[in-house]
Enzyme design. Structure first.
Site, short mmCIF file in Angstrom:
data_model
loop_
_atom_site.label_atom_id
_atom_site.label_comp_id
_atom_site.label_asym_id
_atom_site.label_seq_id
_atom_site.Cartn_x
_atom_site.Cartn_y
_atom_site.Cartn_z
N GLY A 1 0.91 -1.19 0.23
CA GLY A 1 -0.12 0.12 0.13
C GLY A 1 0.87 1.15 -0.08
O GLY A 1 1.97 1.14 0.19
N ASN A 2 0.20 2.42 -0.36
CA ASN A 2 0.97 3.57 -0.30
C ASN A 2 1.64 4.08 0.80
O ASN A 2 1.27 3.43 2.13
CB ASN A 2 -0.06 4.74 -0.98
CG ASN A 2 0.52 5.76 -1.73
OD1 ASN A 2 1.81 6.12 -1.70
ND2 ASN A 2 -0.05 6.49 -2.65
N ILE A 3 2.41 5.05 1.22
CA ILE A 3 2.83 5.67 2.12
C ILE A 3 1.66 6.06 3.02
O ILE A 3 0.77 6.73 2.44
CB ILE A 3 3.87 6.85 1.81
CG1 ILE A 3 5.07 6.35 0.89
CG2 ILE A 3 4.35 7.51 2.87
CD1 ILE A 3 5.75 7.46 0.28
N SER B 1 -0.69 4.10 4.32
CA SER B 1 -1.80 3.43 4.20
C SER B 1 -2.29 2.55 5.28
O SER B 1 -3.32 1.95 5.50
CB SER B 1 -1.72 2.53 2.74
OG SER B 1 -0.70 1.76 3.24
N THR C 1 0.38 -1.04 11.10
CA THR C 1 -0.66 -1.49 12.21
C THR C 1 -1.40 -2.63 11.46
O THR C 1 -1.72 -3.81 12.43
CB THR C 1 -1.76 -0.41 11.95
OG1 THR C 1 -1.23 0.92 12.13
CG2 THR C 1 -2.74 -0.55 12.98
N GLU D 1 9.18 -2.91 7.54
CA GLU D 1 9.95 -2.23 6.70
C GLU D 1 11.17 -1.85 7.31
O GLU D 1 11.19 -1.18 8.46
CB GLU D 1 9.53 -0.96 5.91
CG GLU D 1 9.45 -1.20 4.23
CD GLU D 1 8.73 -0.17 3.59
OE1 GLU D 1 8.18 0.90 4.20
OE2 GLU D 1 8.43 -0.25 2.27
N GLU E 1 6.37 -6.07 5.08
CA GLU E 1 5.74 -4.88 4.53
C GLU E 1 6.69 -4.47 3.22
O GLU E 1 7.78 -4.56 3.27
CB GLU E 1 6.15 -3.73 5.54
CG GLU E 1 5.42 -2.41 5.39
CD GLU E 1 5.64 -1.65 6.59
OE1 GLU E 1 5.98 -2.08 7.75
OE2 GLU E 1 5.37 -0.37 6.28
N ARG E 2 6.05 -4.88 2.31
CA ARG E 2 6.40 -4.54 0.84
C ARG E 2 7.46 -5.77 0.44
O ARG E 2 7.83 -6.48 1.24
CB ARG E 2 7.07 -3.22 0.52
CG ARG E 2 5.85 -1.85 0.62
CD ARG E 2 6.26 -0.85 -0.01
NE ARG E 2 5.39 0.22 -0.06
CZ ARG E 2 5.73 1.19 0.47
NH1 ARG E 2 6.58 1.60 1.20
NH2 ARG E 2 4.58 2.18 0.73
N GLU F 1 10.02 12.92 5.42
CA GLU F 1 9.03 12.83 4.19
C GLU F 1 8.18 14.52 4.47
O GLU F 1 7.25 14.59 3.95
CB GLU F 1 7.83 12.06 4.87
CG GLU F 1 8.26 10.38 4.62
CD GLU F 1 7.42 9.34 5.13
OE1 GLU F 1 7.46 8.07 4.89
OE2 GLU F 1 6.50 9.76 5.90
#
Ligand code: DGT
Length: 228
Positions: free
Chosen positions: A25-27, A29, A33, A49, A104-105, A172
């Site tokens: 999912g996107n940053i 998202s 969690t 990550e 995650e990813r 960010e």
């Protein structure tokens, strides 16, 4: 609405290794969690990550560098991301009870989402892009990097942009909404492609976290590949 975009899973080459689930999912998202939700299962090995690694590559903060000068630093950053994802994805399970590996990813994300986007946006020049692709193709041929399931936390860029600003991660702070739109488009292209290679379970992650958790609860059987 949540739905499963699925087809026969031919990717699990060996029954010995754990079921592999990538949370995508996107940053902002809510991937972290989502992974925490599975803390209660002893047979699930979870990997967030490795931001701490990306922030200290022999003293260099690659994550900070890539946002400070994207054209200059995307090439080494994607190399490093690729390496760290590969280690997580292919390392043997930490103990014999582990039947599911959740991360995650994925390596596939690096190749088909961020690298594709970087090439489209000219953050990567063609020689750099071709080098990264050559690495990916070689690894795909020589190692079992297959995924068994992708859980896609689908969001709209505007919603995750607000979340990202609110959480205030230093690297960010200058990321524009436009970038989150690019990453979103790249996710959509990748995960709607017939070549994605495994099932994709899509969850509407614009919803508040308690509603997303209800979906995770409902789809636990699917997400853990029946291993619960
Ligand atoms: P969450 O829980 O969904 O908010 O996810 P986080 O916060 O744990 O992780 P996320 O998606 O914000 O990713 C951490 C940072 O790393 C974020 O600024 C995006 C960046 N990132 C991750 N993978 C890549 C990649 O392959 N390429 C590039 N350029 N950036 C990446």
């Amino acid at each position: 609405m949540s739905h499963i975009k699925g087809f026969a899973n031919a990717s699990r080459l060996t029954s010995k290794r754990p079921f592999r689930v990538s949370i995508e999912g996107n940053i902002g998202s809510g991937k972290s969690t989502c992974i925490k939700f599975f803390d209660k299962f002893d047979n699930v090995e979870k990997h967030s990550e490795p931001l701490h690694e990306w922030r200290d590559v022999s003293g260099h903060n690659l994550l900070g560098l890539v946002y400070s000068d994207t054209n200059k630093w995307t090439f080494p950053f994607q190399h490093y991301v690729h390496l760290s994802r590969l280690k997580i994805q292919t390392s043997p399970p930490s103990n014999p009870n582990v039947t599911v590996k959740m991360f995650e990813r994925s390596v596939q994300n690096s190749r088909y989402c961020f690298v594709e986007n970087a090439h489209r946006q000219n953050y990567l020049q063609d020689p750099e892009y071709q080098t990264l692709i050559a690495w990916y193709n070689f690894i795909e041929k020589c190692m079992d990097i297959n995924l068994d399931l992708i859980v896609y936390l689908k969001t709209s860029p505007e919603i995750v942009w607000e979340r990202m600003i609110k959480r205030g991660r230093a690297e960010e702070s200058e990321v524009p909404l436009e970038y989150l739109k690019e990453v979103h488009e790249s996710y959509e292209r990748w995960l709607s492609s017939p070549d994605v290679g495994c099932e994709v379970l899509t969850i509407d992650a614009n919803k508040p976290i308690d509603k997303v958790t209800e979906d995770l609860d409902r789809y636990t059987y699917k997400i853990l590949g029946g291993n619960h």
